[in-house]
Design an enzyme around this catalytic site. Structure first.
Site: not given
Ligand code: PXP
Length: 245
Positions: A10, A13, A46, A48, A52, A73, A104, A154, A195
């Site tokens: 992901n 960031h 994602h 949003r 953001r 996402e 999330t 998930e 997550h």
């Molecule tokens: N999976 C989903 C569905 C998410 O929304 C997120 C980010 O919130 C992640 C995985 C990745 O989480 P993290 O950034 O904490 O690794």
């Protein structure tokens, strides 16, 4: 040979950091290319409602540039479904969204939102997009997800990851995930997780044989500041491969 657990990186960031200054650095597309070159299986983003971090331009640019699939996402509302059907990523994951949250914070309540989800899902399934839903490890949520007629869930690993940080209730939180992964698998759902996963806590999740995909973001981007994105992804990939049985 160990099973292959798909790894989605992901890169939200990278865009968070870019947007902190409003310019173009660090470039999201550069991160997407590094993810692909580092052997990850998916790029997860994602979009949003408040944009953001990732926006539609990033999404389009990534889709036009890299060859690995995109896992988009989104909140399950008509605006976001419209974006998904316009860009047609291979995977979509429905996540809950709350403007005030930092991230999330929990899974989507499929039981409560069943009717709306059922209606909103249709156009994605018609476009042959593989849909999953981000849920807490909970039997009622799993059953409702199955009843929607989709093939994957998930599991939100946030409580497990927090237990790891506090070094408290790790086994309790892990057992919850383990039992629910087993149940989801028994009723025919593909199991993904994500997550808060890190180099230290990921192996236990991968040790669950029915987990076929992980999505990891914040920790990888944070580690990349010190070690470089490619090295961080490769290290995570190796830990996952070694822990996959
Ligand atoms: N999976 C989903 C569905 C998410 O929304 C997120 C980010 O919130 C992640 C995985 C990745 O989480 P993290 O950034 O904490 O690794």
């Amino acid at each position: 040979m160990n099973r292959h657990v798909r790894l989605g990186i992901n890169i939200d960031h990278v865009a968070t950091l870019r947007n902190a200054r409003g310019g173009e650095f660090p470039e999201v597309i550069k991160a997407a290319k590094v993810v692909e070159e580092s052997g990850a299986d998916l790029i997860t983003v994602h979009v949003r409602e408040d944009r953001r971090h990732i926006n539609e331009y990033d999404l389009e640019n990534i889709l036009n540039t890299v060859n690995i699939p995109i896992n988009l996402e989104i909140a399950a509302n008509s605006e976001m479904i419209g974006i998904a059907t316009r860009y047609n990523p291979k995977f979509v994951c429905f996540v809950p969204e709350n403007r005030k949250e930092i991230t999330t914070e929990g899974g989507l309540d499929v039981v409560k939102n069943f009717k709306e989800l059922s209606k909103n899902l249709k156009s994605l399934l018609k476009n042959e997009i593989n849909v999953s839903i981000f849920i807490d490890p909970d039997k009622e949520q799993i059953k409702a997800t199955k009843d929607l007629g989709i093939s994957s869930v998930e599991f939100h690993t946030g409580s497990y990851a927090n237990a790891f940080i506090k070094n408290k209730n790790i086994n309790k939180e892990f057992k919850k995930i383990e039992e629910n992964v087993m149940f989801a698998n028994e009723i025919g759902l593909n199991c993904h997780a994500g997550h808060g996963l890190t180099f230290d806590n990921v192996a236990k999740i991968v040790s669950l044989p029915h987990i076929i995909e992980l999505n990891i973001g914040h920790f990888i981007i944070a580690d990349a500041i010190f070690n470089g994105l490619q090295n961080s992804i490769i290290k995570m990939r190796n830990i996952i491969t070694q822990a996959s049985i």
